[in-house]
Design an enzyme around this catalytic site. Structure first.
Site, PDB file in Angstrom:
ATOM      1  N   TRP A 152       0.822  -1.086   0.082  1.00 51.53           N
ATOM      2  CA  TRP A 152      -0.038   0.008  -0.149  1.00 51.53           C
ATOM      3  C   TRP A 152       1.124   1.210   0.044  1.00 51.53           C
ATOM      4  CZ3 TRP A 152      -1.096  -4.246   3.011  1.00 51.53           C
ATOM      5  CH2 TRP A 152      -2.461  -4.913   2.606  1.00 51.53           C
ATOM      6  N   HIS A 169      -6.983   1.991   2.334  1.00 46.60           N
ATOM      7  CA  HIS A 169      -8.089   1.030   2.330  1.00 46.60           C
ATOM      8  C   HIS A 169      -9.060   1.282   3.054  1.00 46.60           C
ATOM      9  CE1 HIS A 169      -5.422  -1.616   4.728  1.00 46.60           C
ATOM     10  NE2 HIS A 169      -5.323  -0.550   5.401  1.00 46.60           N
ATOM     11  N   ARG A 195      -4.079   5.660  -3.347  1.00 44.97           N
ATOM     12  CA  ARG A 195      -3.185   4.915  -3.398  1.00 44.97           C
ATOM     13  C   ARG A 195      -2.043   5.844  -4.468  1.00 44.97           C
ATOM     14  NH1 ARG A 195      -4.667  -0.799  -3.389  1.00 44.97           N
ATOM     15  NH2 ARG A 195      -5.926  -0.912  -1.639  1.00 44.97           N
ATOM     16  N   GLN A 209     -13.826   1.881  -2.211  1.00 44.96           N
ATOM     17  CA  GLN A 209     -14.047   0.322  -1.640  1.00 44.96           C
ATOM     18  C   GLN A 209     -15.349   0.312  -0.871  1.00 44.96           C
ATOM     19  OE1 GLN A 209     -10.554  -0.455   0.536  1.00 44.96           O
ATOM     20  NE2 GLN A 209      -9.401  -1.712  -1.059  1.00 44.96           N
ATOM     21  N   VAL A 254      -5.746 -10.730   8.066  1.00 47.13           N
ATOM     22  CA  VAL A 254      -6.758 -12.016   8.092  1.00 47.13           C
ATOM     23  C   VAL A 254      -6.199 -13.214   8.103  1.00 47.13           C
ATOM     24  CG1 VAL A 254      -8.844 -10.996   6.824  1.00 47.13           C
ATOM     25  CG2 VAL A 254      -6.690 -11.897   5.431  1.00 47.13           C
ATOM     26  N   ALA A 308     -14.000 -10.614   7.419  1.00 47.02           N
ATOM     27  CA  ALA A 308     -13.829  -9.310   6.627  1.00 47.02           C
ATOM     28  C   ALA A 308     -13.692  -9.382   5.171  1.00 47.02           C
ATOM     29  CB  ALA A 308     -12.734  -8.364   7.346  1.00 47.02           C
TER      30      ALA A 308
HETATM   31  N1  PHE Z   1      -7.745  -3.866   2.399  1.00 51.43           N
HETATM   32  C1  PHE Z   1      -7.605  -4.665   1.465  1.00 51.43           C
HETATM   33  C2  PHE Z   1      -7.076  -4.226   0.205  1.00 51.43           C
HETATM   34  O1  PHE Z   1      -7.262  -3.070   0.203  1.00 51.43           O
HETATM   35  C3  PHE Z   1      -8.741  -5.576   1.244  1.00 51.43           C
HETATM   36  C4  PHE Z   1      -9.101  -6.582   2.027  1.00 51.43           C
HETATM   37  C5  PHE Z   1     -10.314  -6.244   3.174  1.00 51.43           C
HETATM   38  C6  PHE Z   1      -8.892  -7.893   2.575  1.00 51.43           C
HETATM   39  C7  PHE Z   1     -10.706  -7.153   4.092  1.00 51.43           C
HETATM   40  C8  PHE Z   1      -9.047  -8.807   3.281  1.00 51.43           C
HETATM   41  C9  PHE Z   1     -10.066  -8.329   4.313  1.00 51.43           C
HETATM   42  O2  PHE Z   1      -6.693  -4.677  -0.711  1.00 51.43           O
END
Ligand code: PHE
Length: 340
Positions: A152, A169, A195, A209, A254, A308
């Protein structure tokens, strides 16, 4: 008062009235109940008979004359009011109807996503676009110097003492929400993210998102629940019999993590340019919330568990409306926008 003089001043007054209100005042001044001429007419009865006759005749004639020129002036002023000067204005020509505004495709998508998840009991939550390092990274199990931060690349802001950034995100809102609310919970977080990257047909420095989060007692919310909910979502969103598949993937917040593909909505899985002939399109990152994330908000991972996910709204819109360049959403080209 000399009647002839009165007539002359009254005529001048009428001529100089510039609008209907002014003209009305002139009328009152001479011909109203307490008007100058009215008073003279009323006082005629006190005159000796001979004078009464001549004066009466004259006064009544002047009254008629004044009424006539007032009426003429009135017509003129009224005409001027409705006439558009110096143009051949055709009042019977059909009007131009104003151009109506309408919703941006990304707004349509956001509303649809919200509607579907709300029908499944999810609450809609928002968070700040400017975040602290803690919410965007550390609390999500991405410590400083961890290579996962490179996933990121972002815009840093430089206020006096804290390190702030434009969120990369919507995941930080998981943390913010869990800090303030006890499970069981289910939320979605639609929002704008940023980004630091070179733009092309599929990359923008700013896009949207939707984050999803569902937490309940250990054992209650599993990957099977996640699959069912996300399957339901895609079917509702694309209004097609879509299929999904899960692939193992890595996100620090996760464990296990996966990426979800859906059967290509363009060719229904047969293979086309949208899905690079594979029949599948990658669409969403997800996983079971990492124990460290639960710990960061003071929840004991022995008792709580959940999933999530994060999905790009621009990507959803591109697939739904067959748009091949993400930059179109942000370039304000009416030829594009008016199609929705
Ligand atoms: N936050 C991650 C992204 O921007 C996406 C994501 C959210 C993945 C929640 C897993 C769980 O790429």
């Amino acid at each position: 008062m000399d009647l002839k003089k009165l007539k002359i001043t009254a005529q001048k007054d009428i001529k100089s009235a510039q609008n209907l209100a002014e003209l009305n005042n002139v009328f009152k001044k001479y011909l109203g109940k307490k008007g100058e001429l009215t008073r003279i007419l009323r006082s005629l009865k006190d005159l000796p008979i001979k004078k009464r006759k001549t004066q009466g005749k004259l006064a009544n004639q002047i009254k008629k004359d004044l009424e006539l020129i007032i009426q003429e002036r009135k017509d003129k002023l009224q005409d001027a009011k409705y006439k558009i000067q110096n143009t051949d204005f055709d009042i019977t020509a059909p009007g131009k109807s104003p151009v109506l505004g309408h919703l941006h495709p990304l707004t349509l998508v956001r509303r649809k996503v919200a509607e579907i998840f709300q029908s499944m009991g999810f609450t809609i939550v928002q968070g700040p676009e400017v975040e602290t390092e803690w919410y965007n990274f550390d609390a999500l199990n991405i410590p400083k110097e961890h290579p996962a931060r490179d996933l990121w690349d972002t815009f840093w802001l430089k206020p006096k003492n804290k390190k702030l950034l434009l969120r990369t995100h919507t995941s930080p809102v998981q943390i913010r929400y869990m800090e303030k609310n006890q499970p069981p919970l289910r939320i979605i977080v639609p929002g704008r993210i940023f980004r630091h990257e070179a733009t092309d047909a599929s990359h923008e420095i700013n896009f949207y998102q939707v984050e999803g989060l569902m937490i309940d007692k250990k054992g209650k919310i599993t990957v099977a629940n996640f699959k069912a909910i996300i399957d339901e979502f895609f079917k509702g969103f694309f209004e097609k019999q879509t299929k999904i598949r899960l692939r193992p993937s890595y996100f620090p917040f996760v464990e296990p993590g996966f990426e979800i593909d859906i059967s290509c909505v363009n060719c229904l899985g047969k293979g086309c340019s949208v899905c690079a002939q594979t029949g599948w399109v990658e669409i969403l990152g997800a996983g079971m919330v990492h124990p460290n994330v639960l710990k960061a908000v003071g929840l004991n991972p022995k008792f709580w568990q959940g999933f999530a996910f994060g999905v790009g709204m621009d990507r959803l819109a591109m697939l739904k409306y067959k748009i091949n360049d993400i930059r179109l959403f942000y370039s304000n080209d009416l030829r594009f926008l008016q199609q929705f």
